[in-house]
Design a protein around this motif. Structure first.
Motif, PDB file in Angstrom:
ATOM      1  N   PHE A 158      11.996 -95.421  18.515  1.00  0.00           N
ATOM      2  CA  PHE A 158      11.440 -95.130  19.980  1.00  0.00           C
ATOM      3  C   PHE A 158      13.166 -95.559  20.458  1.00  0.00           C
ATOM      4  CE2 PHE A 158       7.673 -96.398  18.166  1.00  0.00           C
ATOM      5  CZ  PHE A 158       6.723 -95.435  19.024  1.00  0.00           C
ATOM      6  N   THR A 162      12.217 -95.151  26.451  1.00  0.00           N
ATOM      7  CA  THR A 162      11.184 -95.520  26.366  1.00  0.00           C
ATOM      8  C   THR A 162      10.636 -96.883  26.547  1.00  0.00           C
ATOM      9  OG1 THR A 162      10.395 -93.653  24.700  1.00  0.00           O
ATOM     10  CG2 THR A 162       9.067 -95.753  24.339  1.00  0.00           C
ATOM     11  N   ASP A 217      13.362 -89.247  27.600  1.00  0.00           N
ATOM     12  CA  ASP A 217      12.698 -88.642  26.762  1.00  0.00           C
ATOM     13  C   ASP A 217      11.194 -88.243  26.852  1.00  0.00           C
ATOM     14  OD1 ASP A 217      10.833 -90.655  25.213  1.00  0.00           O
ATOM     15  OD2 ASP A 217      12.609 -91.651  25.024  1.00  0.00           O
ATOM     16  N   THR A 219       8.415 -89.142  25.567  1.00  0.00           N
ATOM     17  CA  THR A 219       7.366 -90.170  25.459  1.00  0.00           C
ATOM     18  C   THR A 219       7.532 -91.048  26.748  1.00  0.00           C
ATOM     19  OG1 THR A 219       7.731 -90.360  22.909  1.00  0.00           O
ATOM     20  CG2 THR A 219       6.773 -92.179  23.986  1.00  0.00           C
ATOM     21  N   SER A 222       6.071 -89.260  29.610  1.00  0.00           N
ATOM     22  CA  SER A 222       4.794 -89.104  29.669  1.00  0.00           C
ATOM     23  C   SER A 222       3.868 -90.535  30.320  1.00  0.00           C
ATOM     24  CB  SER A 222       4.176 -88.799  28.255  1.00  0.00           C
ATOM     25  OG  SER A 222       4.500 -87.453  28.043  1.00  0.00           O
ATOM     26  N   LEU A 223       4.534 -91.718  29.861  1.00  0.00           N
ATOM     27  CA  LEU A 223       3.968 -93.038  29.985  1.00  0.00           C
ATOM     28  C   LEU A 223       3.945 -93.117  31.623  1.00  0.00           C
ATOM     29  CD1 LEU A 223       5.634 -95.402  27.523  1.00  0.00           C
ATOM     30  CD2 LEU A 223       3.099 -94.898  28.065  1.00  0.00           C
TER      31      LEU A 223
END
Length: 257
Positions: A158, A162, A217, A219, A222-223
């Motif tokens: 990660f 993130t 990134d 991930t 998206s969060l």
């Protein structure tokens, strides 16, 4: 050029306040390790760190609760050769340790100018940093302390992007500020290699994901999309940009729902 002002929250999209009050109660600032290098080829430039510290303290002095996530590219870049052929997890743990070094450098610079700080690490290094505890971090922020989150998420595979998105959600930050180096925000293409690239002043999280734009990134993005966290992408070469964003000025690129 992609625009879309109607999708943004009213709080973030309005041009500013007449009384000059900060637009946000709590922010999370993501600093890359490279932001601490200044003109150095790698490592930490003390003058650069001091300049960033003054900018961060200036915002905190206005009553904004400030948390910071730091990367480690300025140090790990020098270790990249040694990391070739290593197990990926081992290399990632090395990168986490690099972020701890940067967090301590930033903490020292902040405390030298009178800021009250805490470093919280996602991996246990009790001699130099507190363990990451969400409720304790929030309590520090409520007391006016600047909290620096180190060691990413504490897990390999990660990125610190993130980690920034995750911590922003955990502490209920009103906005995530992504500091970039030598670029003003998010472009249609890489401006360093494509002279026709255009700066996007406002896009949605979904558009950034679909177009694979260099915000953060996937991930992390998206969060932020799922929880509706606005992301401000701006040029850290001018440290005043942090205060401008907090004041409600439109700087760089706004990524919002």
């Amino acid at each position: 050029m992609v625009t879309g002002g109607e999708g943004a929250r009213t709080q973030q999209s309005s041009p500013g306040t007449a009384d000059g009050a900060p637009r946000f109660r709590r922010i999370l600032l993501k600093l890359s390790g490279e932001a601490l290098m200044g003109s150095e080829p790698y490592g930490v430039d003390p003058a650069r760190v001091e300049s960033i510290a003054r900018a961060v303290k200036g915002v905190a002095d206005r009553g904004v609760q400030v948390a910071v996530v730091v990367g480690g590219g300025n140090i790990y870049r020098g270790l990249a050769g040694a990391a070739r052929g290593m197990d990926r997890a081992t290399g990632d743990y090395m990168g986490m340790l690099a972020t701890v070094l940067n967090a301590l450098a930033l903490q020292d610079a902040l405390e030298k100018i009178g800021a009250d700080t805490r470093v919280q690490s996602a991996i246990t290094i009790s001699e130099v940093a507190e363990p990451y505890i969400r409720r304790r971090a929030i309590r520090h922020l409520e007391k006016g302390r600047i909290v620096i989150f180190a060691a990413g998420t504490g897990n390999p595979f990660f990125t610190t992007d993130t980690a920034a998105a995750l911590r922003a959600l955990e502490i209920h930050a009103d906005a995530l500020l992504m500091a970039k180096n030598a670029v003003e925000g998010v472009y249609t293409a890489d401006p360093r290699s494509d002279p026709s690239a255009k700066l996007l002043t406002h896009i949605t999280h979904q558009e950034a994901l679909e177009r694979r734009l260099a915000v953060m990134d996937a991930t992390a993005l998206s969060l932020c999309r799922e929880e509706g966290v606005p992301i401000y992408v701006f040029n850290m070469d001018d440290e005043r940009n942090i205060d401008r964003i907090v004041s409600g000025e439109r700087v760089g690129t706004l990524v919002s729902s």
